[in-house]
Structure formats: structure tokens, C-alpha cells
Design a protein around this motif. Structure first.
Motif, PDB file in Angstrom:
ATOM      1  N   TYR A  56      36.213   1.167 -35.967  1.00  0.00           N
ATOM      2  CA  TYR A  56      35.524   2.478 -36.153  1.00  0.00           C
ATOM      3  C   TYR A  56      34.545   2.488 -34.950  1.00  0.00           C
ATOM      4  N   ASN A  58      34.724   3.656 -32.001  1.00  0.00           N
ATOM      5  CA  ASN A  58      35.013   4.833 -31.352  1.00  0.00           C
ATOM      6  C   ASN A  58      34.315   5.915 -31.994  1.00  0.00           C
ATOM      7  N   TYR A  59      34.816   6.436 -33.383  1.00  0.00           N
ATOM      8  CA  TYR A  59      33.643   7.071 -34.543  1.00  0.00           C
ATOM      9  C   TYR A  59      33.051   7.187 -34.927  1.00  0.00           C
ATOM     10  N   ALA A  60      32.173   6.174 -34.828  1.00  0.00           N
ATOM     11  CA  ALA A  60      30.281   5.629 -33.958  1.00  0.00           C
ATOM     12  C   ALA A  60      29.881   6.951 -33.495  1.00  0.00           C
ATOM     13  N   ILE A  62      30.946   9.157 -30.794  1.00  0.00           N
ATOM     14  CA  ILE A  62      31.433  10.668 -31.491  1.00  0.00           C
ATOM     15  C   ILE A  62      30.169  10.820 -31.984  1.00  0.00           C
ATOM     16  N   GLY A  63      30.258  10.172 -33.104  1.00  0.00           N
ATOM     17  CA  GLY A  63      28.856  10.545 -34.032  1.00  0.00           C
ATOM     18  C   GLY A  63      27.495  10.681 -33.397  1.00  0.00           C
TER      19      GLY A  63
END
Length: 246
Positions: A56, A58-60, A62-63
């Protein structure tokens, strides 16, 4: 007559002319600066120690990027929310800085602790230059620093856009050539000069007895500059190390 404050976060304080309540103090601002720096460090540790599962990450990232953009805008338009949104910004920004530090560490051994040390030296040197009035912050100085600072971000944006069409400009600016190193050194110097302006902004707010309700905004603005200085030191050192390895 009050001095106008050109840092966006500080200028809003000057424009509102709020002097009601207990006045801002250096000690209280310093505590809040330390608080924001600790939160930034917590964000760095969250990345370094893999708090977020790898699948997770990469999503973190971006977030975290989205959070920094949104909270910085909220802090500008609503200084009262800085204790909350400034804290969220620092944690998210720290997470991004942690990722950046790990990337640089892979290619340049020992660059991160050196960058931390250099950043600390820059903070103390600029504070000394301001406190001893070797550097005097007047309206012209503020205007020049503010204009150059804004111009640098516009130019960086243009370089980024150009990267979609050609690598010639990006290689010249981001590379480890003499010109690239000079660009990074200039960017660091400009951030350091902006730090002096931040010192004066705080001094003016304390001198003019602005309300302590703005101490969070004062601390947040200063911490943003410190983080920027660290990032620019990191970039400059990486170019110098890369040049030495050629």
C-alpha cells in the motif's frame, strides 16, 4: 506603522491586524516549532520503519501528497485551524521526506545525516546573521526575496513541463554539471534568505504584540521553510557526491 509580512502565512496575520488577547511570545512560538518538527520526524519514522504495508506504500505516498496540498491551503485561508491541519501537514510531509531520504540513501551513502547537520548549521548561521543585523531585513530585501522565491518555483514548474518534450533542460538543471550544482546552491541560498525573512516576521509579530492565537501559523510557516531547506541541502549534496564519483 507595522511592517508588511511577505510570507503568505505571515502576511495574512499582518493584514488582519489582530492584537486582542495575550500577545505572541518567542518561547511559545519555539515550543510550537518543536512540536511541528517532532510530528515531521514521526512522519519520517512512519515511512522508514514500514508502518504502512509495502503493498500500500504507493497509495500512501499519493495520499500524503494530496494531504500536504490540501492542508497547506486550509492553513493559509483559515489560520485558526493550523493546530490541526498544520499537524496533519507535518506528518504527511514527513512521510514524503522519509521516502525521499531513503531514495537518496540508496545512491549516496551517508547523505541524509550530513544533510541534517548542514540544515542545522544553516538555521543557526542565518539566525546569527539576523540577530547581529549583519543581514538587515527591510521592505526592499523582503520584496526581492519574495519575488525571487516565487520566480524560482515558476521556473521549476516550467522545467518540469519541458521534461515531457525534451530531456535537455532537465538534464542541465537537475544534473551534476557545474551549472546544475550552481542552480541547486542558488536555490538553497534563496531558501536560507527566506528563513531570515521568517525570523523577522516572527520578531515583528512579537514586537507589535499580535495575538498569541497566531503563534501556530508563525511556527508552521517557519517549519515549512526549514523542511524546504533540508530538501534543497539534500539535493545539493547528492549532486556534489555524484560529481565526485564521476
Amino acid at each position: 506603522m507595522r511592517t508588511k509580512l511577505l510570507n503568505p502565512y505571515f502576511k495574512k496575520i499582518s493584514d488582519e491586524h489582530n492584537i486582542s488577547g495575550k500577545p505572541a511570545s518567542y518561547g511559545s512560538i519555539a515550543i510550537k516549532v518543536l512540536f511541528f518538527l517532532l510530528l515531521t520526524g514521526a512522519g519520517v519514522c512512519a515511512y522508514v520503519f514500514n508502518v504502512v504495508p509495502e503493498e500500500y506504500i504507493n497509495y500512501a505516498l499519493i495520499g500524503a501528497g494530496v494531504i500536504t496540498m490540501i492542508t497547506s491551503l486550509i492553513n493559509f485561508f483559515n489560520p485558526k485551524g493550523t493546530p490541526i491541519f498544520g499537524s496533519l501537514f507535518c506528518i504527511a510531509e514527513g512521510f514524503l521526506v522519509g521516502w525521499l531520504c531513503q531514495v537518496y540513501s540508496v545512491f549516496y551513502y551517508g547523505v541524509v545525516p550530513i544533510a541534517i547537520g548542514v540544515t542545522f548549521v544553516v538555521i543557526l548561521v542565518m539566525l546569527f546573521l539576523y540577530a547581529t543585523r549583519i543581514i538587515k531585513v527591510g521592505q526592499r530585501f523582503r520584496a526581492v526575496v519574495s519575488t525571487l522565491f516565487l520566480t524560482s518555483f515558476i521556473l521549476y514548474g516550467l522545467v518540469f513541463v519541458s521534461s515531457f518534450f525534451t530531456n535537455a533542460i532537465t538534464s542541465l538543471v537537475w544534473g551534476n554539471s557545474g551549472f546544475g550544482i550552481a542552480i541547486s546552491a542558488g536555490a538553497l541560498l534563496l531558501a536560507a534568505l527566506n528563513l531570515v525573512v521568517d525570523y523577522d516576521n516572527i520578531a515583528q509579530c512579537v514586537k507589535n504584540k499580535y495575538s498569541n492565537r497566531y503563534e501556530w501559523s508563525l511556527a508552521f510557516g517557519l517549519v515549512m521553510t526549514i523542511i524546504l531547506i533540508f530538501i534543497r541541502v539534500l539535493r545539493l549534496l547528492s549532486k556534489i557526491m555524484s560529481k565526485g564519483n564521476d
